[in-house]
Structure formats: C-alpha cells, structure tokens
Design a protein around this motif. Structure first.
Motif, PDB file in Angstrom:
ATOM      1  N   ASP A  47       0.789  -1.226   0.000  1.00  0.00           N
ATOM      2  CA  ASP A  47       0.000   0.000   0.000  1.00  0.00           C
ATOM      3  C   ASP A  47       0.826   1.284   0.000  1.00  0.00           C
ATOM      4  N   LYS A  48       2.133   1.172  -0.142  1.00  0.00           N
ATOM      5  CA  LYS A  48       3.002   2.349  -0.205  1.00  0.00           C
ATOM      6  C   LYS A  48       4.043   2.103  -1.286  1.00  0.00           C
ATOM      7  N   GLU A  65       6.209   9.629  -3.798  1.00  0.00           N
ATOM      8  CA  GLU A  65       5.772   8.607  -2.861  1.00  0.00           C
ATOM      9  C   GLU A  65       4.257   8.676  -2.826  1.00  0.00           C
ATOM     10  N   THR A  66       3.603   7.549  -2.821  1.00  0.00           N
ATOM     11  CA  THR A  66       2.152   7.552  -2.777  1.00  0.00           C
ATOM     12  C   THR A  66       1.637   6.351  -1.993  1.00  0.00           C
ATOM     13  N   PHE A  67       0.472   6.533  -1.401  1.00  0.00           N
ATOM     14  CA  PHE A  67      -0.211   5.460  -0.686  1.00  0.00           C
ATOM     15  C   PHE A  67      -1.415   5.025  -1.517  1.00  0.00           C
ATOM     16  N   ARG A  96       2.254   0.138   4.855  1.00  0.00           N
ATOM     17  CA  ARG A  96       2.182   1.334   5.687  1.00  0.00           C
ATOM     18  C   ARG A  96       2.604   1.049   7.129  1.00  0.00           C
ATOM     19  N   PRO A  99       7.252   0.426   7.861  1.00  0.00           N
ATOM     20  CA  PRO A  99       7.961   1.433   7.065  1.00  0.00           C
ATOM     21  C   PRO A  99       9.427   1.119   6.791  1.00  0.00           C
TER      22      PRO A  99
END
Length: 171
Positions: A47-48, A65-67, A96, A99
């Motif tokens: 999810d990241k 960077e995106t979720f 998520r 990390p």
C-alpha cells in the motif's frame, strides 16, 4: 523470505516483499513537453510505493511517494518532460505499518525523450517530493557494516589476548 535478494541499508530491509511491476503510459518514448505516467503495482497488495530515478552519477533521486488502498496501482505523473527527465526509473513497495521493510526493486523502465527542450529541471506531480534519497542502494551500507564488524572483532581479539597474557603465569 522471497529469495536471497534481502539487503540491509542503513535501517531499511530491501527484498522483504516481491518486486513490484512498473510500466510507462502511454509508453517509454515521450515527446518533450508531454507527461508520462509511471504505474507501480504489486500482486501482494502493498500500500506504499516510492519511485526513484537513477541519475547519471548512479545516485537515486526520489521522484515521488504515494499510498494506495493496497489493491490499486500507484500512478506517478511526471512532466512536462525535459531532457533531464529521461532516465531509468524503478519503484519499491512497502506496507504502511512496516515502514522499514521494502520490496526488491522493480525491473527498470527507461524513459527516452524525443524532440528537444531547453529546460533541464525535472518535475513531478508533487514538486515537494523531489529530493536526493538514500533508499535502495545497499552496497555501501553493507560494506560499512562489514568494516565495523571486522574492527569490533579485531579489538575484541586483542583485548582477549591481553587478558590471557595477563592471567597466565609467567615462567
């Protein structure tokens, strides 16, 4: 684990998850001034995602960077394209809640600019995400770790030798 590509970089573990896929839309050949979307996707529901561009010096430049919700791809819109935007891009995926654990790098996608432009500043969908990044190189950190462990081993050996010589009776 998913193979022997696990690497320790600073405080990051690479290769914990399988590598995501990356694709360029509409394609890897982009006219100067147009946008390209780099799409990262993983079958593992990561999810990241982080997108990195390899510079001419071999350093990684963080492009974004995106979720995601875990089941949708992460889209990175880059543009308008310039000669400085051309290069090799890879993406990495993570969860998520983890990390410091990252996937192996995606296969590379090479973006080639057709036409000419005068601007040399790459841009991304979010201008605040362009920065030099230390993520995913691994080898210098592994060398430093090995060097530190070697020095610690040598120092410990010398200390033990001094103790043994001190405690052994001399003749």
């Amino acid at each position: 684990m998913w193979g022997d590509s696990l690497k320790l970089t600073s405080s990051l573990l690479l290769g914990v998850f399988p590598k995501p896929s990356i694709s360029a839309h509409p394609g890897p050949l982009v006219r100067a001034g147009e946008n390209v979307t780099l799409r990262c996707h993983s079958s593992m529901l990561l999810d990241k995602f982080v997108l990195h561009k390899t510079s001419s010096t071999g350093h990684f430049q963080r492009c974004g960077e995106t979720f995601t919700g875990g089941d949708s791809p992460a889209d990175f819109i880059i543009g308008p394209m310039t000669l400085a935007s051309a290069g090799t891009y890879r993406c990495y995926g993570s969860l998520r809640h983890s990390p410091y654990e990252w996937s192996a790098p995606s296969d590379p996608v090479d973006i080639i600019i057709t036409g000419s432009t005068t601007s040399t500043c790459p841009s991304t969908a979010d201008p605040h995400t362009t920065e030099e990044a230390q993520l995913p190189q691994g080898h210098p950190s592994q060398l430093h770790l090995l060097l530190r462990l070697s020095v610690a081993f040598i120092c410990t050996s010398i200390f033990l030798a001094v103790l043994v010589c001190h405690w052994l009776p001399t003749k």
